[in-house]
Design an enzyme around this catalytic site. Sequence first.
Site, mmCIF file in Angstrom:
data_model
loop_
_atom_site.group_PDB
_atom_site.id
_atom_site.type_symbol
_atom_site.label_atom_id
_atom_site.label_comp_id
_atom_site.label_asym_id
_atom_site.label_seq_id
_atom_site.Cartn_x
_atom_site.Cartn_y
_atom_site.Cartn_z
ATOM 1 C CG ASP A 183 11.885 -119.630 -41.679
ATOM 2 O OD1 ASP A 183 11.752 -118.532 -42.151
ATOM 3 O OD2 ASP A 183 12.450 -119.946 -40.821
ATOM 4 N N GLY A 233 14.316 -118.786 -31.959
ATOM 5 C CA GLY A 233 13.286 -118.760 -31.142
ATOM 6 C C GLY A 233 12.906 -120.107 -30.788
ATOM 7 N N GLY A 256 15.492 -122.738 -30.705
ATOM 8 C CA GLY A 256 16.352 -123.449 -30.100
ATOM 9 C C GLY A 256 17.845 -123.095 -30.673
#
Length: 352
Positions: free
Chosen positions: A164, A45, A47
């Site tokens: 993440d 989302g 790149g």
Amino acid sequence: MNRFSVQITNVDGLTSQQTQLSQLCGSKQLFRDRYQILGILGRGGFGITFLAKNALLPGNPLCVIKQLCPKASNPQSWQRACDRFEKEAKALGKLGSHSQIPMLLDYFTQNGEFYLVQEYVRGSTLAQEVRRIGPKNEAAIKKFLQELLPVLQYLHKHRVIHRDIKPQNLLCCEDDQRVVLIDFGAVKEELVEACENSINKTPTTNFVGTMGFAPPEQFSLRPVYASDIYALGMTCIYLLTGKGPLEFDYDPNTGEICWQKQVDISDNFAQVLGKMVKIPLAERFKTADDVIKALDQEKYLPNLSNCLATQKLKSKSITQEANQQVYVPPVARTASAIRAWKAKLKETKSLS
């Protein structure tokens, strides 16, 4: 004045602009007069990630180019994004001396987009490994935690929250089997906040992370160090079961996923994992240090249990130890204390 202080003449056209690197894939034309773009490693989302090689260095070493595409709506938000990007890129650069974090080789902007150039780590993600050979056992997960928790200690010591952690962002290096943590979310989050927040500071609803692996506080744009602990715990559950967090049923009272019956692990280790993925921050491990201590204690529990079951200290030997001050190992002393506590507890229950 920073290295990105440039005039943007067509900010509105940046988001729809065709990426130059996509056009260069497979071409001999060099990007920035040095990088030959070999192909696309992944899209997200925020790149695109490219595999490239540096044509100017001896041996033409491989590298990864991450192209981040911020949606800057005006020159002010663009400049704010530039400032945030430089700040976070420098912070990321300071982490590159760790063997389990890819080294940052360069960062720059071009045509209204941000680029990070990082060391390329040859290997497969843990998600790919699970799909190929199946879920891992308890011993493998403990070994995995022993490798990853020191990395979290290192990050948090440098005041960096990854944001993440998930199986797709953990690489098993082909050369030496070390686990490498990739794709830091801090730079992305700063760019999103800088670009989406207008001059009037309208709150943004975007967050950096992955559904299921990110804890609730991260959706509220308030990640803390314990957020990485939660994501690491969810990653362990995935590695044990082969199922992502969204594939489990959840407890409607707590909101926590029901994973315990899907795994074959010891009760003590289940308690450690359970505390890693607690939704309330007050009930979750706060730091990587806390998890490491819990795992160390869990490691000695079988030995203590054996002491309780097989070692009985006679009164005569106790007297000898008292008179002669014989050294008693810490494990034996702890086992003795536990036996005494259990006897006292049993006596209390019988009286009641």
